[in-house]
Each structure stands twice: as structure tokens, then as C-alpha cells.
Write a protein that holds these residues in place. Structure first.
Motif, PDB file in Angstrom:
ATOM      1  N   ALA A 140     -73.120  75.322 -19.388  1.00 52.84           N
ATOM      2  CA  ALA A 140     -72.569  75.288 -20.738  1.00 52.84           C
ATOM      3  C   ALA A 140     -73.686  75.359 -21.769  1.00 52.84           C
ATOM      4  O   ALA A 140     -74.799  74.871 -21.527  1.00 52.84           O
ATOM      5  N   PRO A 141     -73.437  75.974 -22.913  1.00 57.12           N
ATOM      6  CA  PRO A 141     -74.453  76.006 -23.976  1.00 57.12           C
ATOM      7  C   PRO A 141     -74.905  74.586 -24.330  1.00 57.12           C
ATOM      8  O   PRO A 141     -74.082  73.681 -24.462  1.00 57.12           O
ATOM      9  N   ALA A 142     -76.204  74.405 -24.471  1.00 60.14           N
ATOM     10  CA  ALA A 142     -76.726  73.067 -24.777  1.00 60.14           C
ATOM     11  C   ALA A 142     -76.667  72.758 -26.266  1.00 60.14           C
ATOM     12  O   ALA A 142     -76.590  71.596 -26.658  1.00 60.14           O
ATOM     13  N   THR A 143     -76.705  73.776 -27.090  1.00 59.34           N
ATOM     14  CA  THR A 143     -76.693  73.575 -28.547  1.00 59.34           C
ATOM     15  C   THR A 143     -75.686  74.526 -29.182  1.00 59.34           C
ATOM     16  O   THR A 143     -75.151  75.426 -28.531  1.00 59.34           O
ATOM     17  N   TRP A 188     -62.722  76.482 -17.460  1.00 60.04           N
ATOM     18  CA  TRP A 188     -63.734  75.923 -16.579  1.00 60.04           C
ATOM     19  C   TRP A 188     -63.709  74.393 -16.660  1.00 60.04           C
ATOM     20  O   TRP A 188     -63.265  73.815 -17.665  1.00 60.04           O
ATOM     21  N   HIS A 189     -64.229  73.765 -15.617  1.00 61.18           N
ATOM     22  CA  HIS A 189     -64.478  72.322 -15.625  1.00 61.18           C
ATOM     23  C   HIS A 189     -65.985  72.136 -15.794  1.00 61.18           C
ATOM     24  O   HIS A 189     -66.789  72.767 -15.097  1.00 61.18           O
ATOM     25  N   GLU A 190     -66.373  71.286 -16.739  1.00 62.26           N
ATOM     26  CA  GLU A 190     -67.794  71.027 -16.992  1.00 62.26           C
ATOM     27  C   GLU A 190     -68.137  69.630 -16.488  1.00 62.26           C
ATOM     28  O   GLU A 190     -67.511  68.651 -16.882  1.00 62.26           O
ATOM     29  N   ASP A 191     -69.142  69.533 -15.606  1.00 62.72           N
ATOM     30  CA  ASP A 191     -69.520  68.217 -15.103  1.00 62.72           C
ATOM     31  C   ASP A 191     -70.549  67.562 -16.033  1.00 62.72           C
ATOM     32  O   ASP A 191     -70.924  68.114 -17.075  1.00 62.72           O
ATOM     33  N   ALA A 192     -71.000  66.382 -15.657  1.00 56.92           N
ATOM     34  CA  ALA A 192     -71.916  65.617 -16.509  1.00 56.92           C
ATOM     35  C   ALA A 192     -73.260  66.311 -16.709  1.00 56.92           C
ATOM     36  O   ALA A 192     -73.982  66.008 -17.658  1.00 56.92           O
ATOM     37  N   ASP A 193     -73.616  67.257 -15.810  1.00 53.00           N
ATOM     38  CA  ASP A 193     -74.881  67.991 -15.932  1.00 53.00           C
ATOM     39  C   ASP A 193     -74.729  69.296 -16.699  1.00 53.00           C
ATOM     40  O   ASP A 193     -75.679  70.072 -16.800  1.00 53.00           O
ATOM     41  N   GLY A 194     -73.530  69.562 -17.211  1.00 56.02           N
ATOM     42  CA  GLY A 194     -73.315  70.779 -17.975  1.00 56.02           C
ATOM     43  C   GLY A 194     -73.011  72.005 -17.146  1.00 56.02           C
ATOM     44  O   GLY A 194     -72.958  73.118 -17.681  1.00 56.02           O
ATOM     45  N   LEU A 195     -72.765  71.838 -15.825  1.00 53.59           N
ATOM     46  CA  LEU A 195     -72.442  72.978 -14.960  1.00 53.59           C
ATOM     47  C   LEU A 195     -70.957  73.299 -15.077  1.00 53.59           C
ATOM     48  O   LEU A 195     -70.103  72.419 -15.022  1.00 53.59           O
ATOM     49  N   MET A 196     -70.657  74.579 -15.225  1.00 52.81           N
ATOM     50  CA  MET A 196     -69.276  75.030 -15.428  1.00 52.81           C
ATOM     51  C   MET A 196     -68.728  75.667 -14.148  1.00 52.81           C
ATOM     52  O   MET A 196     -69.311  76.615 -13.624  1.00 52.81           O
ATOM     53  N   THR A 197     -67.603  75.130 -13.677  1.00 53.46           N
ATOM     54  CA  THR A 197     -66.928  75.650 -12.493  1.00 53.46           C
ATOM     55  C   THR A 197     -65.549  76.129 -12.905  1.00 53.46           C
ATOM     56  O   THR A 197     -64.762  75.368 -13.477  1.00 53.46           O
ATOM     57  N   ARG A 198     -65.264  77.381 -12.642  1.00 52.29           N
ATOM     58  CA  ARG A 198     -63.959  77.930 -13.019  1.00 52.29           C
ATOM     59  C   ARG A 198     -62.852  77.169 -12.299  1.00 52.29           C
ATOM     60  O   ARG A 198     -62.976  76.844 -11.104  1.00 52.29           O
ATOM     61  N   LEU A 199     -61.778  76.867 -13.009  1.00 44.66           N
ATOM     62  CA  LEU A 199     -60.680  76.109 -12.419  1.00 44.66           C
ATOM     63  C   LEU A 199     -60.113  76.857 -11.210  1.00 44.66           C
ATOM     64  O   LEU A 199     -59.880  78.060 -11.256  1.00 44.66           O
ATOM     65  N   GLY A 200     -59.932  76.124 -10.131  1.00 46.16           N
ATOM     66  CA  GLY A 200     -59.480  76.721  -8.888  1.00 46.16           C
ATOM     67  C   GLY A 200     -60.602  77.127  -7.957  1.00 46.16           C
ATOM     68  O   GLY A 200     -60.352  77.499  -6.811  1.00 46.16           O
ATOM     69  N   ALA A 252     -55.154  74.852 -34.740  1.00 49.67           N
ATOM     70  CA  ALA A 252     -55.132  74.080 -35.980  1.00 49.67           C
ATOM     71  C   ALA A 252     -54.495  72.707 -35.821  1.00 49.67           C
ATOM     72  O   ALA A 252     -54.916  71.737 -36.455  1.00 49.67           O
ATOM     73  N   SER A 253     -53.489  72.600 -34.958  1.00 49.67           N
ATOM     74  CA  SER A 253     -52.794  71.312 -34.794  1.00 49.67           C
ATOM     75  C   SER A 253     -53.684  70.250 -34.166  1.00 49.67           C
ATOM     76  O   SER A 253     -53.362  69.061 -34.225  1.00 49.67           O
ATOM     77  N   TRP A 254     -54.789  70.672 -33.541  1.00 53.01           N
ATOM     78  CA  TRP A 254     -55.661  69.719 -32.836  1.00 53.01           C
ATOM     79  C   TRP A 254     -57.030  69.587 -33.509  1.00 53.01           C
ATOM     80  O   TRP A 254     -57.996  69.164 -32.891  1.00 53.01           O
ATOM     81  N   ARG A 255     -57.112  69.933 -34.792  1.00 56.66           N
ATOM     82  CA  ARG A 255     -58.412  69.909 -35.477  1.00 56.66           C
ATOM     83  C   ARG A 255     -58.962  68.489 -35.613  1.00 56.66           C
ATOM     84  O   ARG A 255     -60.154  68.314 -35.821  1.00 56.66           O
ATOM     85  N   ALA A 256     -58.105  67.472 -35.479  1.00 56.41           N
ATOM     86  CA  ALA A 256     -58.562  66.099 -35.716  1.00 56.41           C
ATOM     87  C   ALA A 256     -58.755  65.295 -34.435  1.00 56.41           C
ATOM     88  O   ALA A 256     -58.963  64.083 -34.501  1.00 56.41           O
ATOM     89  N   VAL A 257     -58.739  65.931 -33.259  1.00 56.63           N
ATOM     90  CA  VAL A 257     -58.803  65.153 -32.015  1.00 56.63           C
ATOM     91  C   VAL A 257     -60.189  65.150 -31.376  1.00 56.63           C
ATOM     92  O   VAL A 257     -60.366  64.636 -30.272  1.00 56.63           O
ATOM     93  N   GLY A 258     -61.183  65.750 -32.016  1.00 56.36           N
ATOM     94  CA  GLY A 258     -62.545  65.669 -31.489  1.00 56.36           C
ATOM     95  C   GLY A 258     -62.954  66.807 -30.589  1.00 56.36           C
ATOM     96  O   GLY A 258     -63.899  66.660 -29.805  1.00 56.36           O
ATOM     97  N   TRP A 259     -62.288  67.958 -30.668  1.00 53.95           N
ATOM     98  CA  TRP A 259     -62.694  69.108 -29.878  1.00 53.95           C
ATOM     99  C   TRP A 259     -63.865  69.819 -30.570  1.00 53.95           C
ATOM    100  O   TRP A 259     -64.043  69.714 -31.777  1.00 53.95           O
ATOM    101  N   ASP A 260     -64.648  70.566 -29.764  1.00 55.58           N
ATOM    102  CA  ASP A 260     -65.810  71.276 -30.304  1.00 55.58           C
ATOM    103  C   ASP A 260     -65.729  72.763 -29.981  1.00 55.58           C
ATOM    104  O   ASP A 260     -65.127  73.172 -28.978  1.00 55.58           O
ATOM    105  N   LEU A 261     -66.392  73.568 -30.816  1.00 54.38           N
ATOM    106  CA  LEU A 261     -66.476  75.012 -30.629  1.00 54.38           C
ATOM    107  C   LEU A 261     -67.935  75.450 -30.661  1.00 54.38           C
ATOM    108  O   LEU A 261     -68.764  74.837 -31.328  1.00 54.38           O
ATOM    109  N   CYS A 262     -68.210  76.540 -29.921  1.00 61.51           N
ATOM    110  CA  CYS A 262     -69.558  77.122 -29.913  1.00 61.51           C
ATOM    111  C   CYS A 262     -69.404  78.631 -29.788  1.00 61.51           C
ATOM    112  O   CYS A 262     -68.641  79.111 -28.948  1.00 61.51           O
TER     113      CYS A 262
END
Length: 241
Positions: free
Chosen positions: A77-80, A57-69, A19-29
Motif C-alpha cells: 500500500a502507498p506509504a504516503t 484488497w486486504h491490507e495487513d499491519a505491514d502494509g501488504l495488500m492481498t486481493r480478496l479471495g 459522500a454518505s461516508w465522508r465522516a467515518v474516517g476513511w482515507d483516499l490516495c
């Protein structure tokens, strides 16, 4: 958002912790009935690492998710379906006449820790510690302090610790954690001390299931054979809130 980002998996029951970060531009899916994907800009890494997430995970510009480490992407990542965090956790005026509501508590427990942390304290049985202490040389005892509980446990601090079978503990501020465990990344020692109202004269003994006991600093005595004999008939209680 564009470019590299972080994605985390969060339980629906933990959404209020955002809730404290609702105004910083994060998204949920939506990921499942009880879980959500959380997308965070790379600039918010420090906060992201402290959130109560089931995976990161880290998401690159192509939407590929790599688990941290890790090095190899494991999914896309979900496209929509992404919606702003503020949409799911809107801010609104309180109902007229409604009582103030406390923050929603977030359950937590200690996590397994592979770090080789040296024990700074020992919890063992009182008869075992007493037998060792009455046979030990005085200089060996002078570096130790102990508090005996009325259930025949004793908590010993100092260095070197006695060679008695028991559970080792390491310290984080006024918190004592069992060996092989650590606080979750989103639980800060300073805030937990404040939440437990330990002040400057009490310690909390944490257990892996999230429960704890409290000890008063005044219950610790400097170890000596005389102190052990006197304490034999005068145990104290570790408090369980």
C-alpha cells in the motif's frame, strides 16, 4: 488508522458515491489521474463490499495488500499521500438562490455470474413457443404463464419451462436477470425496484448493458392452447423507458 484494513480502487467518477461516508474516517490516495485508492477500517467490511470498486484488497499491519479471495500479497500500500475522505468531499452550504441538485447518478451494468442458477423464465420467439404449445398436452401448459410482445418475442414463466430455444432468466424480487448475469454488489434489488418505480404490479427485464424493459403483471395469461390462439392476434408492448 492502524491494524488490518481494506483497500479498494475506485474511479474518480464514482467518488461522489462515497459522500454518505465522508465522516467515518476513511482515507483516499491518488492512484492515477482517474483512479483513487480507498482505505477502510476492517469494521466497515459490510459497506466496503457494496461499493462500486474496480478491485478489493486486504491490507495487513505491514502494509501488504492481498486481493480478496487470494492468499499471496501482490503489492504494498502507498506509504504516503493519504488524505481524509472528508477533505476531498467537503460539506458546504448551498449557493444562495441555487436550485436543488439531484444525486449524481452512478453508471452500472450487470456482471458475469458463474453460479449455476436454474432458469425461472424463458424469452423466446413467439412462433417457436406457439408451435410447441399447440402440440403440448394441456397439463403441461397449465403450469406456465406468458406475455407476448409485439416484436414476436414471448416471455414465459413457470416450471418446467418449455423445451424451446431462447434466453433463460432468473428472478430477484420484481427484477428478471438473464442467465449468467447478476447485479453488481453495490446495486441492491430493493433500491433498484424503487428507483424504477415498479410498484406491486410491474416487472423489469434487465439487459447486460444496464438497459431494461418493463412488463405489466396484467399482460401475463395462463398458458393453454386456447390462450395461445387468442394471443396470436393480440400482442402487447414491453415498455422501454
Amino acid at each position: 488508522m492502524s491494524g488490518a484494513r481494506f483497500i479498494g480502487l475506485i474511479a474518480a467518477t464514482d467518488l461522489q458515491s462515497l459522500a454518505s461516508w465522508r465522516a467515518v474516517g476513511w482515507d483516499l490516495c491518488a492512484a492515477a489521474a482517474d483512479r483513487w485508492w480507498l482505505r477502510v477500517p476492517q469494521d466497515d467490511e459490510a459497506v466496503f463490499m457494496k461499493l462500486p470498486l474496480a478491485g478489493r484488497w486486504h491490507e495487513d499491519a505491514d502494509g501488504l495488500m492481498t486481493r480478496l479471495g487470494k492468499r499471496v500479497p501482490e503489492q504494498t500500500a502507498p506509504a504516503t499521500g493519504w488524505v481524509p475522505l472528508a477533505t476531498l468531499l467537503p460539506v458546504g452550504p448551498p449557493r444562495r438562490g441555487a436550485v436543488a441538485m439531484p444525486p449524481v447518478p452512478v453508471a452500472w451494468s450487470l456482471e458475469a455470474d458463474d453460479a449455476d442458477r436454474p432458469a425461472e423464465a424463458l424469452m423466446c420467439r413467439w412462433p417457436d413457443f406457439m408451435a410447441w404449445a399447440l402440440a403440448a398436452f394441456a397439463p403441461r401448459l397449465e403450469c406456465l404463464s406468458f406475455a407476448r410482445c409485439d416484436d414476436d418475442r414471448v416471455f414465459v414463466t413457470g416450471h418446467p419451462l418449455p423445451p424451446v430455444r431462447g434466453q433463460g432468466y432468473h428472478r430477484a424480487g420484481r427484477l428478471w436477470l438473464p442467465g449468467g448475469h447478476r447485479l453488481p454488489s453495490h446495486v441492491w434489488p430493493e433500491l433498484l425496484e424503487e428507483r424504477l418505480r415498479l410498484g406491486t404490479s410491474r416487472f423489469a427485464l434487465l439487459h447486460p448493458d444496464g438497459s431494461h424493459e418493463e412488463m405489466a403483471e396484467e399482460n401475463f395469461v395462463r398458458a393453454s392452447r386456447a390462450a395461445v390462439r387468442l394471443t396470436e392476434g393480440d400482442p402487447v408492448s414491453f415498455e422501454t423507458p
